[in-house]
Design an enzyme around this catalytic site. Structure first.
Site, short mmCIF file in Angstrom:
data_model
loop_
_atom_site.label_atom_id
_atom_site.label_comp_id
_atom_site.label_asym_id
_atom_site.label_seq_id
_atom_site.Cartn_x
_atom_site.Cartn_y
_atom_site.Cartn_z
N ASP A 1 0.86 -1.19 0.00
CA ASP A 1 0.00 0.00 0.00
C ASP A 1 0.90 1.24 0.00
O ASP A 1 1.86 1.29 0.78
CB ASP A 1 -0.84 -0.06 1.29
CG ASP A 1 -1.94 0.98 1.34
OD1 ASP A 1 -1.69 2.13 0.91
OD2 ASP A 1 -3.03 0.66 1.83
N ASN B 1 -9.76 11.82 -19.97
CA ASN B 1 -10.17 10.41 -19.94
C ASN B 1 -9.30 9.55 -20.86
O ASN B 1 -9.16 9.86 -22.03
CB ASN B 1 -11.62 10.27 -20.40
CG ASN B 1 -12.61 10.71 -19.35
OD1 ASN B 1 -12.61 11.88 -18.94
ND2 ASN B 1 -13.44 9.80 -18.90
N LYS C 1 -8.52 13.73 -5.56
CA LYS C 1 -7.35 13.94 -6.43
C LYS C 1 -6.86 15.38 -6.31
O LYS C 1 -5.65 15.64 -6.30
CB LYS C 1 -7.71 13.62 -7.89
CG LYS C 1 -7.93 12.15 -8.19
CD LYS C 1 -6.70 11.29 -7.99
CE LYS C 1 -5.63 11.51 -9.02
NZ LYS C 1 -4.50 10.53 -8.85
N GLU D 1 -10.31 16.22 -13.98
CA GLU D 1 -11.57 16.39 -13.24
C GLU D 1 -11.42 17.36 -12.06
O GLU D 1 -12.41 17.86 -11.54
CB GLU D 1 -12.10 15.02 -12.78
CG GLU D 1 -12.28 14.10 -13.98
CD GLU D 1 -13.08 12.82 -13.71
OE1 GLU D 1 -13.87 12.80 -12.76
OE2 GLU D 1 -12.90 11.88 -14.48
N TYR E 1 -14.31 11.65 -5.92
CA TYR E 1 -13.06 11.26 -6.60
C TYR E 1 -12.23 12.49 -6.95
O TYR E 1 -11.05 12.58 -6.58
CB TYR E 1 -13.39 10.47 -7.88
CG TYR E 1 -12.22 10.37 -8.85
CD1 TYR E 1 -11.06 9.69 -8.50
CD2 TYR E 1 -12.27 10.99 -10.11
CE1 TYR E 1 -9.98 9.62 -9.38
CE2 TYR E 1 -11.19 10.92 -10.99
CZ TYR E 1 -10.05 10.24 -10.62
OH TYR E 1 -8.98 10.17 -11.48
N GLU F 1 -7.63 5.33 -6.04
CA GLU F 1 -8.99 4.89 -6.35
C GLU F 1 -9.44 5.81 -7.48
O GLU F 1 -9.29 7.04 -7.37
CB GLU F 1 -9.89 5.03 -5.13
CG GLU F 1 -9.58 4.04 -4.02
CD GLU F 1 -9.93 2.61 -4.39
OE1 GLU F 1 -10.78 2.39 -5.29
OE2 GLU F 1 -9.33 1.68 -3.81
P1 NAD Z 1 -6.99 2.03 -11.94
O1 NAD Z 1 -8.11 2.11 -10.95
O2 NAD Z 1 -7.14 1.20 -13.15
O3 NAD Z 1 -5.67 1.53 -11.21
C1 NAD Z 1 -5.26 1.98 -9.95
C2 NAD Z 1 -4.19 1.05 -9.42
O4 NAD Z 1 -3.76 1.55 -8.15
C3 NAD Z 1 -4.68 -0.38 -9.19
O5 NAD Z 1 -3.75 -1.30 -9.68
C4 NAD Z 1 -4.82 -0.48 -7.67
O6 NAD Z 1 -4.60 -1.79 -7.18
C5 NAD Z 1 -3.72 0.47 -7.22
N1 NAD Z 1 -3.96 1.01 -5.88
C6 NAD Z 1 -5.12 1.53 -5.40
N2 NAD Z 1 -4.95 1.91 -4.11
C7 NAD Z 1 -3.64 1.66 -3.81
C8 NAD Z 1 -2.86 1.86 -2.63
N3 NAD Z 1 -3.38 2.39 -1.53
N4 NAD Z 1 -1.57 1.50 -2.66
C9 NAD Z 1 -1.01 0.95 -3.79
N5 NAD Z 1 -1.72 0.71 -4.91
C10 NAD Z 1 -3.01 1.08 -4.92
O7 NAD Z 1 -6.67 3.55 -12.31
P2 NAD Z 1 -6.09 4.15 -13.67
O8 NAD Z 1 -7.21 4.44 -14.57
O9 NAD Z 1 -4.97 3.31 -14.12
O10 NAD Z 1 -5.55 5.54 -13.13
C11 NAD Z 1 -4.19 5.70 -12.72
C12 NAD Z 1 -4.00 7.13 -12.27
O11 NAD Z 1 -4.31 8.02 -13.33
C13 NAD Z 1 -4.89 7.53 -11.10
O12 NAD Z 1 -4.14 8.34 -10.24
C14 NAD Z 1 -6.01 8.32 -11.75
O13 NAD Z 1 -6.54 9.28 -10.86
C15 NAD Z 1 -5.27 8.97 -12.91
N6 NAD Z 1 -6.08 9.29 -14.08
C16 NAD Z 1 -6.85 8.33 -14.68
C17 NAD Z 1 -7.58 8.65 -15.83
C18 NAD Z 1 -8.41 7.62 -16.56
O14 NAD Z 1 -9.10 7.96 -17.52
N7 NAD Z 1 -8.36 6.35 -16.19
C19 NAD Z 1 -7.54 9.95 -16.33
C20 NAD Z 1 -6.75 10.90 -15.69
C21 NAD Z 1 -6.02 10.55 -14.57
P1 TYD Z 2 -16.21 6.91 -16.86
O1 TYD Z 2 -15.59 5.98 -17.85
O2 TYD Z 2 -16.73 6.36 -15.57
O3 TYD Z 2 -15.13 8.07 -16.60
P2 TYD Z 2 -15.32 9.51 -15.83
O4 TYD Z 2 -16.53 9.45 -14.97
O5 TYD Z 2 -14.05 9.59 -15.04
O6 TYD Z 2 -15.41 10.55 -16.93
O7 TYD Z 2 -17.39 7.66 -17.58
C1 TYD Z 2 -17.19 8.37 -18.80
C2 TYD Z 2 -18.51 9.04 -19.12
O8 TYD Z 2 -19.47 8.03 -19.44
C3 TYD Z 2 -19.08 9.83 -17.96
O9 TYD Z 2 -19.73 10.99 -18.48
C4 TYD Z 2 -20.12 8.88 -17.37
C5 TYD Z 2 -20.61 8.11 -18.57
N1 TYD Z 2 -21.05 6.71 -18.32
C6 TYD Z 2 -22.27 6.27 -18.83
O10 TYD Z 2 -23.01 7.03 -19.51
N2 TYD Z 2 -22.65 4.98 -18.59
C7 TYD Z 2 -21.89 4.12 -17.85
O11 TYD Z 2 -22.32 2.95 -17.63
C8 TYD Z 2 -20.63 4.58 -17.34
C9 TYD Z 2 -19.75 3.67 -16.52
C10 TYD Z 2 -20.25 5.88 -17.61
#
Ligand code: NAD
Ligand code: TYD
Length: 356
Positions: free
Chosen positions: A58, A188, A163, A135, A159, A83
């Protein structure tokens, strides 16, 4: 040389580690707690690679992180661990505060202790790169300019608030203690190994399973989609050349309303894997109850990153989404594995009572 990556069994962190090891022999210490979102299947192709060490820890465990830093002496820490799902943060914000705020604080303290003890040269070269989200800037109206690095923080969901708090901690650890940090705020992401609680993988997998494609509200919410490998190349660029204490927005110049994204996926599936009855997958679209506090529009102005560090995304939405759909059609072992177990309970909980 070595880098330490947190959250490297998740979607973006996993892609980052795979891309890193495909183009570099520099060792990666991959620290992940393996929550529901962490998936070792994603890292299967690098199992046994001596340049990759996975450790289940962690980020909030100061003693364990400090020990890993002392032992492996990384030149950089890239913090993906978080998360990350807005709907889950609405259902249960506690874990978001724990990992994204308290966890980041503890990680910063471990890293500060390590960095303080380095020799002059290593101290100068060290970087802490914090991966964050667009976000934190809140929601745009249709006519607003895309988010710049100078936009005020106006997070709206548990969320994004968590962040935003982590970004502020990172900033303060630079300003107060001189920790050499850089932060990226990205739009995203989509692409391979994306956990199917998020819109794009959920829609692809629901479509081929003959299930409804749930659109929250009117489906006119806009997101600025970035192919995950472009995000990884942006992070590498910021790690190499980012100015200390600065933030960089990362985006794909691909603003799309959700309904259009879902219809595009349906059209690609109609071509690549037509339904047996010959009808379009678009017939499975189902409008469901909206997300509380749903942000209307995100859009990123990525010109600073382009101008200062020469970064540009390689994929358009059209090329990236086609690659993504194909990946999900081809990687059925990964998708079957990820859709079992606790995932089913989440789907049940999130979509129960949304039908409208
Ligand atoms: P994800 O949820 O797919 O992965 C998160 C990872 O972090 C997982 O492997 C989980 O096991 C690990 N994790 C969670 N809590 C932990 C802890 N306390 N200690 C160690 N490991 C822990 O998320 P993602 O989509 O890969 O996002 C990665 C980063 O990018 C995040 O910080 C997120 O806020 C940021 N981000 C994501 C997006 C997106 O579209 N997915 C966009 C912008 C920024
Ligand atoms: P998501 O992939 O959860 O990313 P974020 O909320 O971080 O933008 O969602 C992308 C967009 O899609 C968001 O506007 C919410 C919408 N959405 C749906 O309309 N249906 C769904 O089942 C989900 C998971 C998301």
């Amino acid at each position: 040389m070595t880098i330490l990556v947190t959250g490297g069994a998740g979607f973006i962190g996993g892609n980052f580690v795979l891309d890193w090891l495909a183009s570099s022999s520099e060792k990666v210490i991959n620290v992940d707690k393996l929550t529901y979102a962490g998936n070792l299947e994603t890292l299967k192709s690098i199992q046994g690679n001596p340049a990759h060490l996975f450790v289940k820890v962690d980020i909030g465990d100061r003693a364990a992180i400090s020990e890993l830093l002392r032992e492996h002496q990384p030149r950089a820490v890239v913090n993906f661990a978080a998360e990350s799902h807005v709907d889950r943060s609405i259902e249960g914000p506690g874990e978001f505060i724990q990992t994204n705020v308290v966890g980041t604080f503890n990680l910063l303290e471990s890293v500060r202790g390590y960095w303080d003890g380095l020799g002059d040269e290593a101290r100068l070269a060290f970087r802490f790169l914090h991966v964050s989200t667009d976000e934190v800037y809140g929601s745009l109206s249709p006519t607003d300019e895309p988010f710049k690095e100078t936009n005020p923080y106006e997070p709206n969901s548990p969320y994004s608030a968590s962040k935003a708090a982590s970004d502020h901690l990172v900033r303060a650890w630079h300003h107060t203690y001189g920790l050499p940090v850089v932060t990226t705020n990205c739009s995203n992401n989509y692409g391979p190994y994306h956990f199917p609680e998020k819109l794009i993988p959920l829609v692809i997998l629901n479509a081929i399973a003959g299930k409804p494609l749930p659109i929250y509200g009117d489906g006119q919410q806009v997101r600025d989609w970035l192919y995950v490998k472009d995000h990884c190349s942006a992070i590498r660029a910021v790690l190499d050349g980012g100015r200390l204490g600065e933030t960089y927005n990362v985006g794909g110049w691909n603003e799309k309303p959700n309904l259009e994204v879902v219809k595009t996926i349906c059209a690609i599936l109609d071509e690549l894997k037509p339904r047996i009855d010959g009808r379009s997958y678009a017939g499975q679209i189902a409008f469901v109850k909206d997300r509380p506090g749903h942000d209307r529009r995100y859009a990123i102005d990525a010109r600073k990153l382009e101008k200062d560090l020469g970064w540009k995304p390689a994929e358009t939405f059209e090329t990236g989404i086609r690659k993504t759909v194909s990946w999900y059609l081809e990687n059925t072992a990964w998708t079957a594995n990820v859709q079992s177990g606790a995932y089913l309970q989440w789907v049940e909980k999130n979509y129960a009572g949304r039908n409208s």
